[in-house]
Design an enzyme around this catalytic site. Structure first.
Site, PDB file in Angstrom:
ATOM      1  N   ASP A 107      -4.281   3.341  14.100  1.00  0.00           N
ATOM      2  CA  ASP A 107      -3.438   3.939  13.073  1.00  0.00           C
ATOM      3  C   ASP A 107      -3.968   5.338  12.789  1.00  0.00           C
ATOM      4  O   ASP A 107      -4.829   5.840  13.517  1.00  0.00           O
ATOM      5  CB  ASP A 107      -3.348   3.062  11.815  1.00  0.00           C
ATOM      6  CG  ASP A 107      -4.664   2.989  11.034  1.00  0.00           C
ATOM      7  OD1 ASP A 107      -5.629   3.689  11.389  1.00  0.00           O
ATOM      8  OD2 ASP A 107      -4.708   2.224  10.050  1.00  0.00           O
TER       9      ASP A 107
ATOM     10  N   ARG B  91       0.855  -1.197   0.000  1.00  0.00           N
ATOM     11  CA  ARG B  91       0.000   0.000   0.000  1.00  0.00           C
ATOM     12  C   ARG B  91       0.887   1.241   0.000  1.00  0.00           C
ATOM     13  O   ARG B  91       1.712   1.441   0.884  1.00  0.00           O
ATOM     14  CB  ARG B  91      -0.944   0.043   1.194  1.00  0.00           C
ATOM     15  CG  ARG B  91      -1.809   1.309   1.182  1.00  0.00           C
ATOM     16  CD  ARG B  91      -3.051   1.228   2.060  1.00  0.00           C
ATOM     17  NE  ARG B  91      -2.765   1.340   3.475  1.00  0.00           N
ATOM     18  CZ  ARG B  91      -3.707   1.507   4.412  1.00  0.00           C
ATOM     19  NH1 ARG B  91      -4.990   1.573   4.076  1.00  0.00           N
ATOM     20  NH2 ARG B  91      -3.375   1.580   5.688  1.00  0.00           N
TER      21      ARG B  91
END
Length: 543
Positions: free
Chosen positions: A448, A167
Site C-alpha cells: 500500500d 479508517r
C-alpha cells in the site's frame, strides 16, 4: 442535488455524479460536513503549519523527544473512559480498501475486526470515495452483495460478520471534488462526516457503534482537534459523550513521544493505539532526513526485532495498558503463495512476526489477506487463551524507554538488490495508484502507500547522504537513473508488453523520478499522485 456543480449548504460538488451519490451526498449529510468544515478547517490548516515548523527545527539539527511541558500528563494516574464490549477482543484484524467485494470478503474472514480503509490502501478517486461510502452503509445494514461481472460468482455477507472500523484519510489530504467557500474540504472530515452521518444510528441499534481508525497523527494537538470534532458530532446528534470510539495509529516518529498525551486528549473516545510499522519506518526516514547518522539500510532488513522498532512496540504496550487502552500490533503484508514451499515460508514468517508481537504484550495484530487469518489467530490464541486481550501485561518491570532507544540508528546494509527491488516496487505501486488502485500484490506482499513511501524515501536518503551499496557503488542520481531505466525493462518483461504499454508506467516512472531526485524530500507521494489521479477524473468528466 448530487450532480457535478451542484451546491448545498455552501458545498460545491465538483466530481461527476456517481451511482449512489444522491444517497451519500444528501442534503443532511452535506449540512453536517459544512458545519464541521466551517468550524474545524482553519485549525487543521494551522496544525499543518505547526508540522512544517517542527520539521524545520529537526532539519536544523534538533532531535525529537518527550515534551517537557506535558510531563505532568505522563506522570499522573488516569484512565481512558472505557472500551465497548465488541471492541474488547481484537486479536486479529484484517485491513483493506472499501471496495465492494473486499468489504464482503473481509467481514466474512476468520477475524474479529475489519478496518475498512479510505486511506493508504485506497487511491481516492472520486468514484471510489463515493462508492466506498455506499458499500459501508450497505454492509452496516447487512444488505451488501456482489456478483463478479466475469465469473458470475456471487458474494454475500455471513450472519455474524467482523466488527467494522472505518479508517479516514490523514489530515494532510484534501478532497478536491468537494469545496466550501472556494477551498477544498479536508478528506478526513469528508470520510468521517459521511460514514458517521449515514451509519451511527444503525450501528448503535445493533449494539455496536461508530468506530474509527485515525492515521498519521504527529502530535497531541492533532489528537485534541479530533476530540473536538467527535464532541461536536456527539452533541449535534444528542449522543452520549464518548459514543464515537477511535483507535489511533502511532505511525510517525514525532507521535511516539506523545502517546500518553494523545490518549489523554482523546480519553473520552479512544480505545487503543496501533503500531503502524510501515509508515513509522517511513516517518523515521522523513523526520531524520537531514541526519546522516540515521540512514536506514534495505527495507527488508528493517524488521520489528531491530532495537528502535522493538522499543517502539514495547513503549506503546506499556503506555496503553497503563491507561486501560488496547495496544494493537502491526501489519503482516504477506499474501499466500501458490507454491507449497513458498507458502510454508510465508506462514513461518507470519508466525514469527506475530509471536514477537504477542510475546511483547500486544492485544491484537493486523493481516492484509484472509488466507493468513488462521495462522495469525492460532498465534494470538496461544497467548491470549480465554482472555479477550492482554491488558494484564503491564510491562511495569521494564526499565524506562529513552528517546535515545527510540532514535537508535539501525544496523544493516544498503544493497544493489535492495535498491533495484525498491525501484520495481515503487514504480508498479505508483502506476497502480494513479490508475485508481491503492492496494496491490507485488512479489508476494500486499503493498500500500506506506510501503511504497519507504521504497522511494530510502533511495532519496541514500542519494542525499552518499550511501555506498554492498558492491561498493556510490548511490547518486545518475546511478538511480541508470537503474530506473534497467528496472523498467525488467517490469515490462514481468507484466508483459501489452500490459505495460497500455498502463501508466511511464507516468509512474516520471513521478518516481521527480520525488527521488528532488532536493527536498516530498512529504507524501500521494500528494503529487492525487493531482494526477484527479486530473484523470477531470478529463473523464470533460469527455
Amino acid at each position: 442535488m448530487a450532480e457535478s456543480g451542484a451546491q448545498h449548504h455552501g458545498i460545491r460538488i465538483l466530481g461527476p455524479e456517481q451511482p449512489g451519490s444522491e444517497r451519500i451526498l444528501c442534503s443532511d449529510a452535506l449540512l453536517l460536513l459544512a458545519e464541521l468544515t466551517r468550524r474545524f478547517r482553519a485549525r487543521r490548516n494551522e496544525l499543518m503549519t505547526l508540522r512544517a515548523q517542527r520539521q524545520l527545527k529537526i532539519d536544523a539539527g534538533a532531535m525529537p523527544g518527550f515534551l517537557p511541558e506535558t510531563a505532568d500528563i505522563r506522570k499522573k494516574e488516569w484512565q481512558i473512559l472505557g472500551i465497548p464490549s465488541d471492541l474488547q477482543d481484537r486479536r486479529v484484524e484484517i485491513t483493506g480498501p472499501v471496495e465492494r467485494k473486499m468489504v464482503i470478503n473481509a467481514l466474512n474472514a476468520d477475524v474479529k475486526v475489519f478496518m475498512a480503509d479510505f486511506e493508504d490502501s485506497l487511491a481516492p478517486a472520486w468514484d471510489k470515495v463515493v462508492q466506498g461510502q455506499v458499500n459501508l452503509a450497505d454492509a452496516v445494514r447487512g444488505e451488501i452483495d456482489f456478483v463478479h461481472p466475469d465469473s458470475g460468482k456471487a458474494y454475500t455477507l455471513r450472519e455474524d460478520p467482523a466488527v467494522l472500523i472505518c479508517r479516514v484519510r490523514g489530515l494532510h489530504l484534501d478532497e478536491s471534488h468537494l469545496e466550501l467557500d472556494g477551498e477544498p474540504i479536508p478528506g478526513a472530515l469528508v470520510d468521517f462526516a459521511l460514514y458517521f452521518f449515514h451509519n451511527h444510528e444503525a450501528l448503535l441499534a445493533k449494539g455496536s457503534g461508530p468506530y474509527f481508525y485515525i492515521p498519521k497523527l504527529q502530535s497531541h494537538l492533532e489528537a485534541r482537534w479530533w476530540a473536538e470534532v467527535f464532541a461536536f458530532a456527539e452533541e449535534r446528534y444528542a449522543l452520549q459523550p464518548g459514543t464515537i470510539k477511535v483507535t489511533c495509529l502511532i505511525e510517525t516518529l514525532p507521535a511516539v513521544f506523545e502517546m500518553d498525551e494523545i490518549l489523554y486528549e482523546l480519553r473520552n473516545n479512544i480505545v487503543g493505539l496501533n503500531c503502524g510499522r510501515w509508515d513509522y519506518i517511513f516517518s523515521y526516514i522523513k523526520t531524520l532526513r537531514n541526519h546522516p547518522d540515521r540512514v536506514l539500510p534495505d527495507r527488508q532488513a528493517v524488521t520489528m526485532d531491530k532495537p528502535f522498532l522493538n522499543a517502539y512496540s514495547r513503549l506503546l504496550i506499556k503506555t496503553c495498558h497503563k491507561r486501560g487502552a488496547l495496544a494493537m500490533g502491526g501489519m503482516a503484508a504477506f499474501i499466500p503463495a501458490k507454491d507449497p514451499e513458498q507458502q510454508a515460508l510465508v506462514l513461518q514468517k507470519v508466525t514469527k512476526d506475530k509471536e514477537l508481537e504477542a510475546h511483547n504484550g500486544h492485544d491484537g495484530t493486523w493481516i492484509a489477506h484472509p488466507g493468513l487469518a488462521e495462522t495469525a489467530m492460532a498465534v494470538m490464541d496461544r497467548y491470549l487463551g480465554d482472555r479477550p486481550n492482554q491488558l494484564h501485561v503491564t510491562r511495569e518491570e521494564d526499565p524506562p524507554i529513552t528517546a535515545e532507544e527510540l532514535l537508535e540508528p539501525c544496523e544493516g546494509q544498503a544493497t544493489e538488490a535492495g535498491m533495484r527491488a525498491n525501484i520495481r516496487i515503487a514504480v508498479q505501486y505508483m502506476e497502480a495508484w494513479i490508475s485508481g488502485n491503492g492496494c496491490v500484490p507485488i512479489y508476494g506482499l500486499m503493498e500500500d502507500a506506506a510501503t511504497a513511501e519507504i521504497s522511494r524515501a530510502s533511495i532519496w536518503q541514500w542519494i542525499r547522504h552518499g550511501t555506498v551499496l554492498d558492491n561498493g557503488k556510490l548511490v547518486t542520481k545518475a546511478l538511480f537513473e541508470q537503474m530506473l531505466t534497467e528496472e523498467l525493462a525488467v517490469v515490462r518483461g514481468e507484466v508483459g508488453a501489452q500490459r505495460y504499454d497500455q498502463g501508466r508506467f511511464d507516468e509512474a516512472a516520471n513521478l518516481f523520478r521527480s520525488l527521488t531526485c528532488a532536493e527536498q524530500l516530498t512529504d507524501f507521494l500521494t500528494l503529487p499522485g492525487y493531482e494526477i489521479l484527479t486530473e484523470s477524473t477531470r478529463m473523464d468528466n470533460r469527455t
